[in-house]
Write an enzyme that holds these catalytic residues in place. Structure first.
Site, mmCIF file in Angstrom:
data_model
loop_
_atom_site.group_PDB
_atom_site.id
_atom_site.type_symbol
_atom_site.label_atom_id
_atom_site.label_comp_id
_atom_site.label_asym_id
_atom_site.label_seq_id
_atom_site.Cartn_x
_atom_site.Cartn_y
_atom_site.Cartn_z
ATOM 1 N N ASP A 58 38.376 48.039 39.059
ATOM 2 C CA ASP A 58 38.331 49.144 38.194
ATOM 3 C C ASP A 58 38.726 48.840 36.805
ATOM 4 O OD1 ASP A 58 37.952 51.499 37.283
ATOM 5 O OD2 ASP A 58 38.939 52.468 38.826
ATOM 6 N N ASP A 59 37.883 48.675 35.950
ATOM 7 C CA ASP A 59 38.079 48.715 34.427
ATOM 8 C C ASP A 59 38.793 47.277 33.993
ATOM 9 O OD1 ASP A 59 37.195 51.209 34.047
ATOM 10 O OD2 ASP A 59 39.283 52.112 33.484
ATOM 11 N N CYS A 89 33.096 54.664 35.027
ATOM 12 C CA CYS A 89 33.189 54.881 36.550
ATOM 13 C C CYS A 89 32.133 55.245 37.358
ATOM 14 C CB CYS A 89 34.708 55.237 36.920
ATOM 15 S SG CYS A 89 36.154 54.295 36.481
ATOM 16 N N LYS A 104 38.776 53.710 45.978
ATOM 17 C CA LYS A 104 38.244 54.706 45.252
ATOM 18 C C LYS A 104 36.896 55.243 45.555
ATOM 19 C CE LYS A 104 37.123 55.377 40.292
ATOM 20 N NZ LYS A 104 37.676 54.927 38.887
ATOM 21 N N HIS A 157 35.113 58.628 43.882
ATOM 22 C CA HIS A 157 34.817 59.229 42.369
ATOM 23 C C HIS A 157 33.270 59.707 42.308
ATOM 24 C CE1 HIS A 157 36.138 59.068 37.806
ATOM 25 N NE2 HIS A 157 36.113 60.475 38.486
ATOM 26 N N HIS A 181 42.673 49.941 36.767
ATOM 27 C CA HIS A 181 42.851 51.221 36.075
ATOM 28 C C HIS A 181 44.139 51.705 35.780
ATOM 29 C CE1 HIS A 181 41.806 55.370 35.044
ATOM 30 N NE2 HIS A 181 40.573 55.093 34.994
ATOM 31 N N ASP A 191 33.629 47.249 37.602
ATOM 32 C CA ASP A 191 32.796 48.419 37.373
ATOM 33 C C ASP A 191 32.261 48.559 36.099
ATOM 34 O OD1 ASP A 191 34.988 49.408 36.726
ATOM 35 O OD2 ASP A 191 35.029 51.473 37.414
ATOM 36 N N ASN A 192 33.104 48.257 35.082
ATOM 37 C CA ASN A 192 32.550 48.500 33.585
ATOM 38 C C ASN A 192 33.830 47.527 32.790
ATOM 39 O OD1 ASN A 192 33.764 51.546 34.500
ATOM 40 N ND2 ASN A 192 35.107 50.525 33.031
ATOM 41 N N LYS A 231 34.967 49.719 27.644
ATOM 42 C CA LYS A 231 34.544 50.846 28.402
ATOM 43 C C LYS A 231 34.227 52.019 27.657
ATOM 44 C CE LYS A 231 36.322 53.834 31.893
ATOM 45 N NZ LYS A 231 37.634 54.327 32.661
#
Ligand SMILES: *[C@@H]1O[C@H](CO)[C@@H](O)[C@H](O)[C@H]1NC(C)=O
Ligand SMILES: *[C@@H]1O[C@H](CO)[C@@H](O)[C@H](O)[C@H]1NC(C)=O
Ligand SMILES: *[C@@H]1O[C@H](CO)[C@@H](O)[C@H](O)[C@H]1NC(C)=O
Ligand SMILES: *[C@@H]1O[C@H](CO)[C@@H](O)[C@H](O)[C@H]1NC(C)=O
Ligand SMILES: *[C@@H]1O[C@H](CO)[C@@H](O)[C@H](O)[C@H]1NC(C)=O
Length: 587
Positions: free
Chosen positions: A43-44, A82, A136, A138, A230, A293-294, A315
Site C-alpha cells: 500500500d502506497d 487505493c 486490507k 477498502h 500506508h 497499489d499506487n 499518489k
C-alpha cells in the site's frame, strides 16, 4: 419413450462428467495441478522505495531477489488511489467501467464496489481454488453482504477501511465525532486478540498459517494485502518496530527513517511468505505477483515520506509518480525468467493474465478491459503498444491518458499541489551495505529459498541499471523554457514518455494536432464511462459507538446477493445430476 431416451442420454453425459470430475480430483496423487496464486499487494509504496529501481538508501534484498529471478515489471501501471486500484485488480476493468473512478471509500460512506461485478476470487473459486484475503479490503462494508467473505473469498483476516493503527488495529476518525473503533476481523467476527501485534507481522503469520493448513489437493488463491507502507491514524501515522528503524541510522529525516523500518519489515515478510510456500511443497507450482497499489504520497494527505523520484507527482495525481508502480512477477512456470520487462502492463491485465496462466476459463460476458499478457511475458516478447486511461475523474475534473508513449494530462488534483517532482533523496544517505549490493541480494533469504538459478552479481547490476530511471537534461533543452511548462489547471498538456519519462517537456505548443487527437480519444473513452458510484454522505450510523466499539456494517438490508443465487443454482444442478445418475444406474 422418447422422454426416457433423453433422460438416459443426459444421464450418461452426467455420469461421465461425474466420473471425469472424480478422476481429475484423484489426478497427481491429491496434488492440484493448477498453480497457486499469491498476490502481495503493498500500500502506497513509491517506485524509488525498492532498491531494484536503483536506490541505495533503503535496501530491499528479498523483494529485489524475487524480481531478479522472475520478471522485473518496469512499466507497470495502476490507478492512482487505493479503492480504484483494488477494484481494478479484482475486476479486470478500469474504474470508469465499474463506477470506482472517483476517490476512496471514506469510513462512514455508504457505498461499495457494485455487487453486479464478479470478482477474481469468485471466478477462481469456481475453478476449484481455495480463496483468501489477508489484510486490507477498502471496497465497502456498509452492508454485510458487501464484505470480502460475501464476495468470493472463503476467508478474510484483516480490515475493511483504508488504514488502521499498526498495533491496536483501530481506526480513529479525528474529523468526526465518533468513537475509535477496532477494524480487525477473522471472517465476520471482530478479532481483538491480535491487539498489539504489528500489522505486517500479523498478516504474515496468517499467510503462513493459511499456506501450512491449505488442503494441498486444491490450488490456493491468496491476496496478501498489506497495511504497509500506508500511514496509520493521523494522530500516530508512522509506525514501525524499533529494531527495524534502527537499521537505518544513515537516514537523517526521522519520518523517512521510520518509513524505511516499515519497508524493511515488509521485505522480511516477503521472505517468510515465500519460505512458507517452499516448506509446504507449493512453491514450484506457484505464481507470485508483488506490486504497490499506487505511487507513494510524499506530501499531503496520508503522506508517508515515500519517494517516486525522478517521476513527476505522487499518489492521487495524474503523473507517472502516481500511476507507475514497483512490481515483480515470479513463477517457475514462466518460460523466460530473470529479465526486465518494458511491456506496459496495467492492473486491468492481472485478472485475464493470471486466469490465462492457470487455465481458468472466464465467462464471456465479463467485458474486461485487460488482456492476457501471460504468453508475451512468459516468452519475453517484444513489448506491444498499449493504450491506457490512467485517470478519468469528472468530479475532481482531471484526466490522464497514454497511447503507446504519448501521454495526455488535463486538469489536476488538489489544485495542482502534487504536480511537482517530489521526494528527491539525499545524496549522502546510502546504506553502507549498498557498496556490496549484488552480494547482499545474493545472500538474501529469498535468494536462498528460490535456489541458485544462475543469478550473478553482473546480471543483477545489468538488470538494476535497466530498471533505473535517470532523467539527465539534454544539451540545449531547458525545461524552464515557458513553452515547455505544463500547468494542467490552465491547459491540457502533451508529453512523449519515450524521450521524456519524467514529464518535464510539455509539447502542447509544438504539436497541437497530436494533442487534439489525444484529447479526442479521451472524449471517446469518456462516453464509455458510467457515473461514479460514490455516495459522499457521512452516515453517523457507522459510528463504532453503535457497534460494540467495532467498525461494522450498519445496514442489514441484504439485496439478492449473487453468491446466494449462485449456490442455489449449484445445489439444483448437483441434485439433478444425482437424480440422473441414480436413474441411469438403477433404472
Ligand atoms: C459529539 O458527541 C458528544 C458526546 O456524545 C455530543 O454531546 C455532541 O453533541 C456531539 N457533537 C456533534 C457535532 O455531533
Ligand atoms: C489494545 O490493547 C491496549 C493495551 O492493552 C488497550 O489499551 C486497548 O484498549 C486495546 N484495544 C482494543 C481495540 O482492544
Ligand atoms: C514440487 O515439489 C513437491 C514437493 O517437494 C514435489 O512433490 C512435486 O513433484 C514438485 N512438483 C513439480 C512440478 O516440480
Ligand atoms: C479538459 O478539461 C476541461 C476543463 O475541465 C474539460 O472541459 C474538457 O472536457 C477536458 N478534456 C478532456 C479531453 O478531458
Ligand atoms: C439500507 O439500504 C437500503 C438500500 O440498499 C435502503 O433502501 C434502506 O433504506 C437502508 N436502511 C437503513 C436503515 O439505512
Amino acid at each position: 419413450m422418447e422422454v426416457l431416451n433423453l433422460f438416459t442420454m443426459l444421464g450418461t453425459i452426467h455420469g461421465l462428467l461425474v466420473v471425469s470430475a472424480i478422476l481429475s480430483l484423484a489426478n497427481g496423487s491429491g496434488h492440484s495441478t493448477k498453480p497457486n496464486i499469491v498476490i502481495i499487494l503493498i500500500d502506497d509504496m513509491g517506485m524509488n522505495d525498492v532498491s531494484f529501481h536503483g536506490s541505495n538508501q533503503i535496501l530491499t534484498p528479498n523483494i529485489d531477489a524475487l524480481a531478479y529471478n522472475g520478471i522485473l515489471l518496469n512499466k507497470h501501471y495502476v490507478p492512482n488511489l487505493c479503492t480504484p486500484s483494488r477494484a481494478t485488480l479484482l475486476t479486470g476493468k478500469y474504474p470508469i467501467h465499474t463506477g470506482m473512478q472517483h476517490f476512496v471509500i471514506i469510513t462512514d460512506e455508504p457505498w461499495s464496489l457494485p455487487q453486479r461485478e464478479r470478482l477474481m476470487p469468485e471466478l477462481f473459486r469456481e475453478a476449484g481454488y481455495s480463496t483468501h484475503l489477508v489484510g486490507k479490503w477498502h471496497l465497502g462494508f456498509w452492508r454485510k453482504d458487501l464484505t470480502p467473505t460475501m464476495r468470493g473469498f472463503d476467508h478474510h483476516f484483516g480490515y475493511y477501511n483504508g488504514y488502521i493503527d499498526y498495533y491496536d488495529h483501530e481506526v480513529r476518525m479525528l474529523d468526526r465525532n465518533y468513537s475509535a473503533g477496532l477494524d480487525f476481523r477473522r471472517d465476520l467476527e471482530p478479532c481483538p486478540e491480535a491487539n498489539g501485534t504489528y500489522a505486517t507481522e500479523a498478516f504474515t503469520s496468517e499467510a503462513k498459517r493459511i499456506i501450512e493448513q491449505h488442503d494441498k489437493s486444491k490450488p490456493l488463491f491468496m491476496v496478501l494485502s498489506h497495511l504497509a507502507v500506508h500511514t496509520g491514524n493521523e494522530d500516530n501515522p508512522m509506525q514501525a518496530p524499533e529494531e527495524e528503524v534502527a537499521k537505518f541510522p544513515h537516514i537523517k529525516d526521522p519520518k523517512r527513517r521510520t518509513y524505511a523500518g516499515m519497508i524493511s519489515s515488509l521485505d522480511k515478510s516477503v521472505a517468510q511468505t515465500i519460505g512458507a510456500l517452499k516448506d509446504n511443497g507449493m512453491l514450484n507450482n506457484s505464481i507470485i505477483l508483488l506490486y504497490s497499489d499506487n505511487g507513494a504520497p510524499t506530501v499531503g494527505i496520508h503522506s508517508n515520506a515515500g519517494s517516486n523520484f525522478p517521476y513527476r507527482g505522487q499518489k492521487e495525481s495524474p503523473w507517472e509518480g502516481g500511476i507507475r508502480s514497483a512490481g515483480a512477477l515470479w513463477s517457475p512456470l514462466l518460460k523466460e525468467q530473470g529479465y526486465v520487462s518494458n511491456q506496459a502492463i496495467h492492473a486491468i491485465d492481472w485478472l485475464p493474465t493470471l486466469a490465462g496462466a492457470a487455465g481458468v476459463s472466464l465467462p464471456q460476458d465479463l467485458q474486461l478491459d485487460g488482456i492476457n499478457l501471460w504468453p508475451s511475458l512468459s516468452g519475453n516478447e517484444e513489448p506491444k503498444p498499449r493504450t491506457m486511461i490512467h485517470v478519468l475523474d469528472d468530479v475532481f475534473g482531471y484526466s490522464s491518458y497514454m497511447r503507446d508513449s504519448l501521454k495526455y494530462v488535463n486538469g489536476s488534483s488538489f489544485n495542482g499541489q502534487y504536480d511537482q517532482w517530489l521526494g528527491e533523496l539525499e545524496s549522502n544517505e546510502d546504506d553502507p551495505l549498498s557498496e556490496k549490493y549484488g552480494q547482499h541480494v545474493l545472500a538474501s533469504e529469498v535468494q536462498r529459498i528460490l535456489g541458485n538459478r544462475g543469478l550473478t552479481e553482473d546480471r543483477i547490476r545489468q538488470m538494476r541499471s535497466e530498471a533505473t530511471q535517470e532523467c539527465p537534461l539534454v544539451e540545449g533543452q531547458d525545461p524552464q523554457d515557458p513553452k515547455f511548462i505544463c500547468d494542467p489547471l490552465k491547459a491540457h498538456c502533451f508529453f512523449d514518455l519515450a524521450k521524456d519519462p519524467c514529464e518535464r517537456f510539455n509539447l502542447a505548443t509544438l504539436y497541437p494536432r497530436q494533442l487534439q487527437e489525444l484529447a479526442d480519444e479521451v472524449e471517446q473513452i469518456r462516453r464509455t464511462a458510467i457515473p461514479s458510484a460514490r455516495v459522499p454522505i457521512s452516515d453517523s450510523r457507522a459510528d463504532p459507538a453503535y457497534h460494540n466499539g467495532n467498525w461494522e456494517w450498519w445496514n442489514n438490508t441484504e439485496t439478492g446477493s449473487s453468491a446466494g443465487t449462485c449456490s442455489l443454482h449449484l445445489l439444483t444442478m448437483i441434485l439433478s445430476i444425482i437424480g440422473l445418475v441414480y436413474r441411469y444406474c438403477f433404472e
